[in-house]
Design a protein around this motif. Structure first.
Motif, PDB file in Angstrom:
ATOM      1  N   UNK B  93      90.755  30.063   5.559  1.00 26.42           N
ATOM      2  CA  UNK B  93      91.452  29.783   6.975  1.00 26.42           C
ATOM      3  C   UNK B  93      91.206  28.206   7.515  1.00 26.42           C
ATOM      4  N   UNK B  99      93.128  26.324  10.163  1.00 29.76           N
ATOM      5  CA  UNK B  99      92.579  26.569  11.243  1.00 29.76           C
ATOM      6  C   UNK B  99      91.255  25.783  11.795  1.00 29.76           C
ATOM      7  N   UNK B 100      91.049  25.733  13.126  1.00 31.85           N
ATOM      8  CA  UNK B 100      90.123  24.959  13.497  1.00 31.85           C
ATOM      9  C   UNK B 100      88.790  25.968  13.199  1.00 31.85           C
ATOM     10  N   UNK B 101      87.830  25.383  12.943  1.00 30.33           N
ATOM     11  CA  UNK B 101      86.529  26.340  12.654  1.00 30.33           C
ATOM     12  C   UNK B 101      85.460  25.781  13.116  1.00 30.33           C
ATOM     13  N   UNK B 102      84.714  26.476  14.209  1.00 26.30           N
ATOM     14  CA  UNK B 102      83.671  26.159  15.091  1.00 26.30           C
ATOM     15  C   UNK B 102      82.190  26.375  14.145  1.00 26.30           C
ATOM     16  N   UNK B 104      79.788  27.641  15.286  1.00 26.18           N
ATOM     17  CA  UNK B 104      79.355  29.062  15.801  1.00 26.18           C
ATOM     18  C   UNK B 104      80.282  30.149  14.711  1.00 26.18           C
ATOM     19  N   UNK B 105      81.194  30.119  14.344  1.00 24.67           N
ATOM     20  CA  UNK B 105      82.063  30.855  13.644  1.00 24.67           C
ATOM     21  C   UNK B 105      81.633  30.922  12.458  1.00 24.67           C
TER      22      UNK B 105
END
Lengths: 122, 140
Positions: B93, B99-102, B104-105
């Motif tokens: 991802x 994709x932007x990954x935070x 928290x994810x």
């Protein structure tokens, strides 16, 4: 990309259907073992003749199709982890219908997976 | 030295099968994500979507490998290894789909992996005690 609520909902349904599918596969496999001994699983192409296995696999198929559409509504790294809820439902179904014992490790698993999946909302 | 000890190699054939399955699962998910962008409701759109079809192909092989692995290894071994697919999907991802990954994810994935580890532990316990338990239940 913000995750759409409908995508989360569809993925949620995917996990429920997959868990029921897994239960049917397990019941089918047990039936198979009872009926014909352990040889049959070597002949994978004959497995479709067993109704429970067939229905179980069909549910997997339906769930997968739902999952693909769910991916339209959000980032993969957020929508895909929701699938882990399947572990929880499978655990619940196995305790209820297969009489598998519950234990503290499994309770911990339910809590951790549930919290982990809920992070999808952030 | 006559005593037979049931020793298995650390990385068994079953474990390798699960590993292979995790890569194929992750590949399938990425293909489905790519395909889903142009996917519309309806059989024609579904069955003419090449990434979706390739994803199904990967997923089916992944499931077959997983079932084969399950004939060789306990669920308590297969579960935690299979959960590696969550890591591959996260990496894909980030690096393939951009994709932007935070944070928290990522933390969520970590908790899920821990949870699956606990589940494996809980399932193993059951296996160890299963015989005595079932014997009691089977007795008339």
């Amino acid at each position: 990309m913000k995750t759409a609520l409908w995508a989360i909902g569809i993925m949620f349904m995917n996990t429920l259907i997959t868990a029921v599918g897994a239960l049917l596969l397990k019941l089918g496999a047990m039936q198979l073992a009872q009926k014909e001994g352990k040889k049959e699983h070597k002949e994978i192409w004959k497995l479709w003749k067993h109704h429970l296995l067939f229905f179980g696999l069909s549910l997997y198929g339906i769930a997968s199709i739902l999952g693909i559409y769910a991916y339209k509504g959000g980032d993969l790294n957020k929508v895909f982890p929701i699938a882990a809820l399947t572990y929880i439902w499978t655990m619940v179904l196995s305790v209820k219908y297969l009489k598998e014992p519950m234990n503290p490790w499994k309770w911990a698993a339910i809590i951790f997976i549930a919290i982990g999946v809920s992070f999808v909302f952030f | 030295m006559n005593q037979k000890i049931n020793m298995k190699p650390y990385v068994t054939q079953g474990i390798l099968l699960v590993f292979l399955s995790t890569f194929l699962t992750a590949t399938g998910q990425v293909l489905w994500k790519i395909g889903s962008k142009t996917l519309e409701v309806g059989a024609i759109s579904f069955f003419t979507n090449i990434p979706v079809l390739l994803g199904i192909f990967c997923y089916v092989i992944a499931v077959v490998l997983l079932i084969l692995a399950l004939t060789k290894e306990d669920l308590s071994v297969v579960y935690p290894i299979y959960s590696a697919s969550y890591i591959w999907v996260l990496l894909a991802s980030a690096y393939l789909l951009k994709e932007e990954i935070h944070l928290l994810n990522g933390a969520g994935i970590f908790l899920i992996l821990l949870g699956i580890g606990f589940l494996a532990k809980g399932s193993k316990k059951r296996m160890l005690h299963a015989n005595t338990h079932e014997d009691k239940e089977a007795a008339p």
